[in-house]
Design a protein around this motif. Structure first.
Motif, PDB file in Angstrom:
ATOM      1  N   PHE A 170      -2.432   6.641  30.771  1.00 29.79           N
ATOM      2  CA  PHE A 170      -1.685   6.128  29.619  1.00 29.79           C
ATOM      3  C   PHE A 170      -2.312   4.850  29.104  1.00 29.79           C
ATOM      4  O   PHE A 170      -2.460   4.664  27.899  1.00 29.79           O
ATOM      5  N   ARG A 171      -2.711   3.939  30.008  1.00 29.59           N
ATOM      6  CA  ARG A 171      -3.284   2.657  29.593  1.00 29.59           C
ATOM      7  C   ARG A 171      -4.603   2.858  28.853  1.00 29.59           C
ATOM      8  O   ARG A 171      -4.869   2.177  27.861  1.00 29.59           O
ATOM      9  N   ARG A 172      -5.418   3.790  29.315  1.00 32.11           N
ATOM     10  CA  ARG A 172      -6.683   4.042  28.614  1.00 32.11           C
ATOM     11  C   ARG A 172      -6.438   4.524  27.193  1.00 32.11           C
ATOM     12  O   ARG A 172      -7.079   4.053  26.243  1.00 32.11           O
ATOM     13  N   ARG A 173      -5.511   5.452  27.052  1.00 29.03           N
ATOM     14  CA  ARG A 173      -5.205   5.953  25.706  1.00 29.03           C
ATOM     15  C   ARG A 173      -4.554   4.882  24.846  1.00 29.03           C
ATOM     16  O   ARG A 173      -4.794   4.794  23.634  1.00 29.03           O
ATOM     17  N   PHE A 174      -3.723   4.043  25.465  1.00 27.36           N
ATOM     18  CA  PHE A 174      -3.091   2.959  24.721  1.00 27.36           C
ATOM     19  C   PHE A 174      -4.131   2.010  24.145  1.00 27.36           C
ATOM     20  O   PHE A 174      -4.066   1.621  22.968  1.00 27.36           O
ATOM     21  N   TRP A 175      -5.118   1.620  24.962  1.00 24.19           N
ATOM     22  CA  TRP A 175      -6.129   0.694  24.465  1.00 24.19           C
ATOM     23  C   TRP A 175      -6.992   1.324  23.388  1.00 24.19           C
ATOM     24  O   TRP A 175      -7.496   0.622  22.490  1.00 24.19           O
ATOM     25  N   LEU A 176      -7.165   2.628  23.427  1.00 26.32           N
ATOM     26  CA  LEU A 176      -7.865   3.299  22.326  1.00 26.32           C
ATOM     27  C   LEU A 176      -7.093   3.142  21.019  1.00 26.32           C
ATOM     28  O   LEU A 176      -7.683   2.945  19.956  1.00 26.32           O
ATOM     29  N   THR A 177      -5.756   3.226  21.078  1.00 22.28           N
ATOM     30  CA  THR A 177      -4.952   3.038  19.861  1.00 22.28           C
ATOM     31  C   THR A 177      -5.022   1.595  19.376  1.00 22.28           C
ATOM     32  O   THR A 177      -5.026   1.346  18.172  1.00 22.28           O
ATOM     33  N   VAL A 178      -5.084   0.638  20.312  1.00 22.63           N
ATOM     34  CA  VAL A 178      -5.181  -0.780  19.920  1.00 22.63           C
ATOM     35  C   VAL A 178      -6.477  -1.029  19.166  1.00 22.63           C
ATOM     36  O   VAL A 178      -6.475  -1.578  18.054  1.00 22.63           O
ATOM     37  N   TRP A 179      -7.593  -0.624  19.760  1.00 23.60           N
ATOM     38  CA  TRP A 179      -8.881  -0.857  19.109  1.00 23.60           C
ATOM     39  C   TRP A 179      -9.011  -0.011  17.849  1.00 23.60           C
ATOM     40  O   TRP A 179      -9.657  -0.448  16.875  1.00 23.60           O
ATOM     41  N   GLY A 180      -8.389   1.151  17.840  1.00 19.95           N
ATOM     42  CA  GLY A 180      -8.408   1.973  16.627  1.00 19.95           C
ATOM     43  C   GLY A 180      -7.684   1.286  15.479  1.00 19.95           C
ATOM     44  O   GLY A 180      -8.157   1.280  14.335  1.00 19.95           O
ATOM     45  N   ASN A 181      -6.530   0.680  15.776  1.00 19.07           N
ATOM     46  CA  ASN A 181      -5.788  -0.022  14.741  1.00 19.07           C
ATOM     47  C   ASN A 181      -6.538  -1.265  14.265  1.00 19.07           C
ATOM     48  O   ASN A 181      -6.587  -1.543  13.056  1.00 19.07           O
ATOM     49  N   CYS A 182      -7.126  -2.006  15.202  1.00 18.25           N
ATOM     50  CA  CYS A 182      -7.879  -3.211  14.819  1.00 18.25           C
ATOM     51  C   CYS A 182      -9.088  -2.846  13.960  1.00 18.25           C
ATOM     52  O   CYS A 182      -9.410  -3.549  12.989  1.00 18.25           O
ATOM     53  N   PHE A 183      -9.760  -1.744  14.302  1.00 27.11           N
ATOM     54  CA  PHE A 183     -10.910  -1.310  13.508  1.00 27.11           C
ATOM     55  C   PHE A 183     -10.466  -0.882  12.109  1.00 27.11           C
ATOM     56  O   PHE A 183     -11.120  -1.213  11.109  1.00 27.11           O
ATOM     57  N   ALA A 184      -9.343  -0.154  12.038  1.00 28.20           N
ATOM     58  CA  ALA A 184      -8.829   0.266  10.733  1.00 28.20           C
ATOM     59  C   ALA A 184      -8.438  -0.946   9.887  1.00 28.20           C
ATOM     60  O   ALA A 184      -8.677  -0.978   8.667  1.00 28.20           O
TER      61      ALA A 184
END
Length: 208
Positions: A173-187
């Motif tokens: 879950f934590r790995r996928r969560f951090w992907l969403t964090v960096w995805g949002n920051c990149f967007a």
């Protein structure tokens, strides 16, 4: 004086009704048990699970289980989640970057409000999911939690993971969560900063 505690196995459980039956080790008869008879329950009871209880009787004189508990686990010191604490620094860091971007390029006034609203919603959903886990009720889908984070609610989700200690130790879950964090920051950088123009020019498409 409280009755001596006995041990038993859960042989039947109905989530919808919130009740079931234990079979005691000392005698083969079944003992009725309700959800509110459990103490310190962090997740739903499972058939075949072992419990200790205090014997009691209902209004009709039939035996039932009271003050039901899971076997006490050895006490251990839980290590502090230093990675989670360090991750919280990302929230003021992002706020500082947001302020700089706003001063340089004039971000939409509603954007910060959107981040705040989604973060509050994420914290509330995390709190509700933790309560559901404790009571053995239906849980929030992980895809919903990740969707809120990706949309911009990750600061509230990060705070909830640290304060509520919920979803903070599940590696997948934590790995996928951090992907969403960096995805949002990149967007965010791609849409609201000159990064989009720079990438577009680097790809040889000329100015946007």
């Amino acid at each position: 004086m409280a009755a001596p505690r006995e041990t038993a196995t859960l042989i039947q459980w109905d989530d919808a009704k919130g009740c079931g039956f234990l079979r005691g080790d000392s005698e083969p008869s079944r003992l009725f048990v309700r959800l509110h008879d459990f103490e310190l329950l962090t997740e739903r009871p499972r058939q075949g699970e072992r419990f200790s209880f205090e014997p009691g009787v209902d209004g009709q004189g039939r035996r039932r289980a009271l003050r039901v508990r899971r076997p006490r686990a050895p006490i251990s010191v839980r290590p502090r989640n230093s990675a989670g604490t360090a991750g919280l620094l990302l929230i003021p860091g992002f706020a500082a970057v947001y302020l700089v971007c706003h001063l340089l390029w004039g971000l939409p006034p509603a954007l910060w409000g959107g981040y705040m609203a989604l973060s509050l919603a994420s914290f509330i959903v995390y709190a509700g999911d933790k309560r559901a886990a404790r009571l053995g009720q239906w849980r929030v889908k992980e895809s919903t939690l990740h969707g809120l984070a990706l949309a911009g609610g990750w600061p509230g989700a990060l705070l909830a993971q640290s304060v509520l200690r919920h979803k903070s130790s599940k590696a997948v879950f934590r790995r996928r969560f951090w992907l969403t964090v960096w995805g949002n920051c990149f967007a965010f950088a791609l849409i609201f900063t000159p990064l989009r123009s720079l990438l577009w020019a680097a790809l040889g498409f000329g100015p946007i």
